[in-house]
Design a protein around this motif. Structure first.
Motif, PDB file in Angstrom:
ATOM      1  N   SER A 148      56.982  45.157  21.947  1.00  0.00           N
ATOM      2  CA  SER A 148      57.041  46.535  21.461  1.00  0.00           C
ATOM      3  C   SER A 148      55.715  47.237  21.752  1.00  0.00           C
ATOM      4  N   LYS A 149      55.720  48.537  21.611  1.00  0.00           N
ATOM      5  CA  LYS A 149      54.528  49.311  21.951  1.00  0.00           C
ATOM      6  C   LYS A 149      53.312  48.871  21.137  1.00  0.00           C
ATOM      7  N   ASP A 150      53.572  48.373  19.928  1.00  0.00           N
ATOM      8  CA  ASP A 150      52.430  47.931  19.105  1.00  0.00           C
ATOM      9  C   ASP A 150      52.213  46.422  19.205  1.00  0.00           C
ATOM     10  N   TYR A 151      52.824  45.790  20.178  1.00  0.00           N
ATOM     11  CA  TYR A 151      52.656  44.356  20.461  1.00  0.00           C
ATOM     12  C   TYR A 151      53.196  43.453  19.346  1.00  0.00           C
ATOM     13  N   ARG A 152      53.943  44.005  18.421  1.00  0.00           N
ATOM     14  CA  ARG A 152      54.340  43.237  17.245  1.00  0.00           C
ATOM     15  C   ARG A 152      55.638  42.465  17.451  1.00  0.00           C
ATOM     16  N   VAL A 153      56.549  43.051  18.196  1.00  0.00           N
ATOM     17  CA  VAL A 153      57.871  42.448  18.362  1.00  0.00           C
ATOM     18  C   VAL A 153      58.076  42.058  19.821  1.00  0.00           C
ATOM     19  N   GLN A 198      31.209  29.891  13.644  1.00  0.00           N
ATOM     20  CA  GLN A 198      30.869  31.308  13.821  1.00  0.00           C
ATOM     21  C   GLN A 198      31.763  31.926  14.896  1.00  0.00           C
ATOM     22  N   ARG A 199      31.966  31.190  15.958  1.00  0.00           N
ATOM     23  CA  ARG A 199      32.816  31.712  17.050  1.00  0.00           C
ATOM     24  C   ARG A 199      34.233  31.954  16.540  1.00  0.00           C
ATOM     25  N   LEU A 200      34.723  31.028  15.724  1.00  0.00           N
ATOM     26  CA  LEU A 200      36.075  31.192  15.180  1.00  0.00           C
ATOM     27  C   LEU A 200      36.148  32.468  14.339  1.00  0.00           C
ATOM     28  N   GLY A 201      35.101  32.685  13.551  1.00  0.00           N
ATOM     29  CA  GLY A 201      35.051  33.900  12.732  1.00  0.00           C
ATOM     30  C   GLY A 201      35.056  35.155  13.584  1.00  0.00           C
ATOM     31  N   VAL A 202      34.353  35.091  14.703  1.00  0.00           N
ATOM     32  CA  VAL A 202      34.307  36.240  15.611  1.00  0.00           C
ATOM     33  C   VAL A 202      35.698  36.537  16.162  1.00  0.00           C
ATOM     34  N   LEU A 203      36.411  35.494  16.543  1.00  0.00           N
ATOM     35  CA  LEU A 203      37.746  35.717  17.122  1.00  0.00           C
ATOM     36  C   LEU A 203      38.711  36.298  16.090  1.00  0.00           C
ATOM     37  N   VAL A 204      38.635  35.806  14.884  1.00  0.00           N
ATOM     38  CA  VAL A 204      39.525  36.319  13.832  1.00  0.00           C
ATOM     39  C   VAL A 204      39.189  37.784  13.553  1.00  0.00           C
ATOM     40  N   ALA A 205      37.899  38.080  13.485  1.00  0.00           N
ATOM     41  CA  ALA A 205      37.491  39.461  13.201  1.00  0.00           C
ATOM     42  C   ALA A 205      37.875  40.396  14.356  1.00  0.00           C
ATOM     43  N   ALA A 206      37.706  39.903  15.568  1.00  0.00           N
ATOM     44  CA  ALA A 206      37.978  40.758  16.728  1.00  0.00           C
ATOM     45  C   ALA A 206      39.447  41.162  16.806  1.00  0.00           C
ATOM     46  N   GLN A 207      40.338  40.256  16.410  1.00  0.00           N
ATOM     47  CA  GLN A 207      41.765  40.584  16.526  1.00  0.00           C
ATOM     48  C   GLN A 207      42.181  41.623  15.482  1.00  0.00           C
ATOM     49  N   GLU A 208      41.402  41.728  14.424  1.00  0.00           N
ATOM     50  CA  GLU A 208      41.722  42.763  13.436  1.00  0.00           C
ATOM     51  C   GLU A 208      41.562  44.152  14.049  1.00  0.00           C
ATOM     52  N   SER A 209      40.522  44.295  14.880  1.00  0.00           N
ATOM     53  CA  SER A 209      40.294  45.608  15.468  1.00  0.00           C
ATOM     54  C   SER A 209      41.060  45.800  16.770  1.00  0.00           C
ATOM     55  N   LEU A 210      41.504  44.705  17.383  1.00  0.00           N
ATOM     56  CA  LEU A 210      42.217  44.815  18.655  1.00  0.00           C
ATOM     57  C   LEU A 210      43.409  43.859  18.650  1.00  0.00           C
ATOM     58  N   PRO A 211      44.551  44.317  18.128  1.00  0.00           N
ATOM     59  CA  PRO A 211      45.700  43.427  17.947  1.00  0.00           C
ATOM     60  C   PRO A 211      46.163  42.729  19.225  1.00  0.00           C
ATOM     61  N   ILE A 212      45.916  43.322  20.376  1.00  0.00           N
ATOM     62  CA  ILE A 212      46.387  42.687  21.612  1.00  0.00           C
ATOM     63  C   ILE A 212      45.708  41.331  21.826  1.00  0.00           C
ATOM     64  N   LEU A 213      44.582  41.115  21.153  1.00  0.00           N
ATOM     65  CA  LEU A 213      43.916  39.818  21.299  1.00  0.00           C
ATOM     66  C   LEU A 213      44.801  38.676  20.827  1.00  0.00           C
ATOM     67  N   ARG A 214      45.704  38.984  19.894  1.00  0.00           N
ATOM     68  CA  ARG A 214      46.618  37.923  19.441  1.00  0.00           C
ATOM     69  C   ARG A 214      47.434  37.391  20.613  1.00  0.00           C
ATOM     70  N   MET A 215      47.789  38.292  21.525  1.00  0.00           N
ATOM     71  CA  MET A 215      48.541  37.864  22.700  1.00  0.00           C
ATOM     72  C   MET A 215      47.665  36.996  23.607  1.00  0.00           C
ATOM     73  N   VAL A 216      46.398  37.340  23.690  1.00  0.00           N
ATOM     74  CA  VAL A 216      45.482  36.520  24.489  1.00  0.00           C
ATOM     75  C   VAL A 216      45.382  35.126  23.872  1.00  0.00           C
TER      76      VAL A 216
END
Lengths: 479, 209
Positions: free
Chosen positions: A61-66, B138-156
């Protein structure tokens, strides 16, 4: 321009079934399929994405969620379905959305579909799994339900002499899981229907009393064919996209095309089995792990299928523990050790399916490519909470643990997109009439998941197939 | 109008859809691609039931640039290997997750510098040091924090996990988890099924009325 009596876009259930029925009437039928003609030897036991790009297209989805996908290859979704073929419960056809609108046409009920379901069952040799066919993961799931004093039913499949290798969804490499290439497609070809693979339809255009279909062929060369009667069955993601790309050439296209996107209420639930429970051997056996529970249907309109799982499942889901237990992120050492400790014996996956409003939308971007959006609105949130509540109840009453499957809450979406060119009674809300004909353009029918107007309560393949049989019969009698 | 090109034609150089199409995966099926130029289905035996994908550590890309070293550390943090794991078990690096950079199905190469930069910015902000100078936690903390501001990182992260847990490039992760992979079927082994009813059923047909 090359001309046919009927052009069908897509060779999944929605396409191959009308192809057979219309070819059986002696009509000249062409089916355009974007994927390849694959045989059993083309199905590798490999969860790697490159192997699977031959089998499905996938989008987020556009927000990468789904995450959503649809099957391609001759036979469409039937190549990669987990093959649970279940008739939808009667109540699914009576579902009303939050505005009170009954999404299914009043003329399409379970009773009406029953003879068409039976037709599909005969064609595809669908039968009920024996308990010996239920893999351990499914057995463990059923044991959880039994511990609660609830029921769990063996599922129906078009699978004969399953070897339990665990690769249904990458295409059965032993030819035991029946797909459309075993039945409808060869029969249609015998009757003269032509199936062209590697053909990606771009748009439709009005052409006299009929329509021109413009597509890129297997050599990536632009081609066009025409017919008086057109059937779109390219999936609930691609069928609306074809319509939307055709807007400049099909004046007055129904404004609801692409809207009402429904993900069939799919929510991924993963359980950590209680200590001392029998081992699940998660990777063994059919991917739809043999059983479904209807125990929550009356109260919540939710069913839950047991699923087996390769390790890839746990790479793809953001599986974490709740309540301060580690791992609380799907990264790092704790996550790695958690999987090592509990896979494949204690982790089992399942898929909840239920009735929820379709508030999503499919659109096309400036390049004409599919985009979609599933807003996390109050309705969806409440639905996911309801599913999670059921999952937590199972965990609490059995000593199992429910794991969260996405960063926010629970992974939803996946493989069952529906309703983007839905049929219905209300001409303003539903682009297609109850016979699947798009209201804005006579003789264009939609017969795939796109025209299924709402959730089916179970895996939708059987309902898509039965509905395609129903519409095909109507066309043979009326057009 | 050349719709053929539009529909099937050229892949945009950096396109979110292309990225997601190739980088994200679904629950029960989708994992990252095989490294086709070095490890085709036939070469690794995955195309035929009954074979096990061999471990090919020599096929892994080695980090040579600063950006690649940062990404290798990212991989090592998402799925820690022997340098971090007290068990000494292989991790993301050993599963050739860095091969994502060379896979023409993914725009990781195109995104590499941006990705490394984002992680370094987060590391500087959190700890005042570049990512490479941080300890594992510390690196793990950075990755968790970074995905909060950039959700696409979860896909990475999913893509990297898939290299290991999904066996995208070799079998070290699958072996680690005890997953046998390709097989000729388990129907006849005792572990395949309870082979008896384990629960009462609601219906006689398998579906509700």
């Amino acid at each position: 321009m090359e001309a046919f009596d009927v052009v069908i876009v897509g060779s999944g259930f929605g396409g191959s079934i009308p192809a057979l029925r219309l070819a059986g009437q002696g009509r000249r039928v062409l089916v355009l399929e974007q994927g390849e003609r694959l045989t059993t030897k083309d199905f590798p036991q490999d969860w790697g994405f490159r192997a699977q790009t031959r089998l499905f297209n996938a989008y987020t989805s556009k927000d990468y969620r789904v995450f959503m996908r649809y099957g391609k290859g001759l036979g469409g979704g039937s190549l990669i379905y987990a093959a649970a073929m279940l008739r939808s419960p009667s109540e699914a056809f009576e579902f009303r959305d939050k505005t009170g609108y009954r999404v299914w046409p009043t003329s399409v009920t379970r009773q009406v579909l029953d003879p068409y379901y039976a037709k599909v069952e005969a064609m595809m040799h669908i039968s009920r799994a024996s308990w010996a066919d239920v893999p351990k993961a499914g057995g463990c799931f059923a044991m959880l339900l039994d511990k609660m004093g609830l029921t769990c039913d063996r599922t129906m499949y078009p699978i004969v002499d399953c070897l339990q290798c665990g690769f249904c969804m990458t295409g059965c490499p032993f030819g035991k899981k029946k797909h459309l290439g075993h039945n409808y497609i060869p029969q249609a070809e015998t009757l003269g229907a032509e199936f062209r693979t590697g053909c990606k339809v771009h748009h439709l255009e009005k052409d006299g009393e009929g329509y021109a279909v413009h597509y890129a062929d297997v050599h990536n060369v632009a081609q066009s064919v025409r017919s008086d009667l057109l059937i779109l069955a390219a999936s609930a993601l691609e069928s609306p996209a074809i319509f939307l790309r055709s807007k400049p050439y099909l004046s007055g296209l129904h404004p609801q095309v692409g809207k009402n996107f429904n993900q069939n209420g799919d929510v991924a639930l993963v359980f950590l089995l209680p200590e001392g429970f029998p081992k699940a051997y998660g990777y063994l056996g059919r991917n739809n792990a043999g059983v479904i529970t209807y125990a929550f249907w009356d109260e919540h309109r939710i069913t839950i299928h047991a699923g087996a799982g390769p390790p890839a499942l746990f790479a793809a889901l953001d599986v974490v523990r709740e309540g301060g237990r580690k791992p609380d992120v799907p990264l790092g050492l704790e996550f790695k050790h958690f999987l090592k400790q509990n896979y494949p014996d204690r982790l089992i996956s399942s898929l909840a399916i239920g009735l929820v409003d379709g508030d999503g939308e499919v659109s096309v971007n400036s390049q004409g490519l599919v985009e979609f959006d599933v807003p996390m609105n109050e309705t969806l949130k409440a639905y996911i909470d309801r599913v999670a509540g059921v999952g937590r109840r199972i965990a609490q009453e059995t000593g199992a643990e429910l794991l969260r499957t996405s960063d926010e809450s629970f992974e939803h979406g996946d493989a069952h997109p529906l309703a983007t060119v839905r049929m219905g009674d209300d001409a303003d809300r539903a682009p297609c009439d109850p016979n699947g004909e798009i209201r804005s353009h006579r003789n264009i029918f939609v017969t795939d998941g796109a025209c299924i107007p709402g959730g089916t309560g179970v895996n939708p393949a059987h309902t898509i197939a039965a509905n395609a049989e129903r519409i095909a019969e109507w066309i043979t009698q009326n057009r | 109008m050349d719709h053929a090109k539009q529909v099937k034609g050229e892949r945009p150089a950096i396109d979110r859809r292309a990225f997601l199409y190739n980088a994200c995966i679904w629950s029960a099926g989708a994992v990252m691609a095989g490294f086709a130029t070095r490890l085709s289905g036939d070469e690794c035996g995955f195309s035929s039931p009954g074979f096990t994908r061999p471990v090919l550590p020599n096929a892994c890309i080695q980090a040579t640039t600063e950006t690649e070293r940062t990404l290798a550390l990212l991989v090592e943090t998402v799925v820690p290997g022997p340098e971090t794991d007290p068990d000494g078990a292989p991790g993301g690096v050993e599963s050739c997750a860095l091969n994502l950079l060379a896979d023409d199905y993914y725009p990781f190469r195109a995104y590499a510098e941006g990705l490394a930069s984002i992680i370094n910015v987060q590391a500087q902000g959190d700890f005042g040091k570049p990512f490479a100078d941080l300890a594992y936690k510390q690196r793990l903390g950075v990755l968790v924090a970074a995905q909060e501001s950039l959700p696409i990182l979860r896909m990475v992260y999913r893509a990297i996990r898939s290299a290991f847990y999904g066996g995208a490039y070799n079998g070290v992760g699958l072996t680690y988890l005890g997953y046998p992979g390709p097989n000729l079927g388990y129907r006849h082994i005792p572990e395949a099924s309870f082979r008896r009813a384990v629960c009462k059923e609601l219906t006689t047909t398998g579906w509700m009325s």
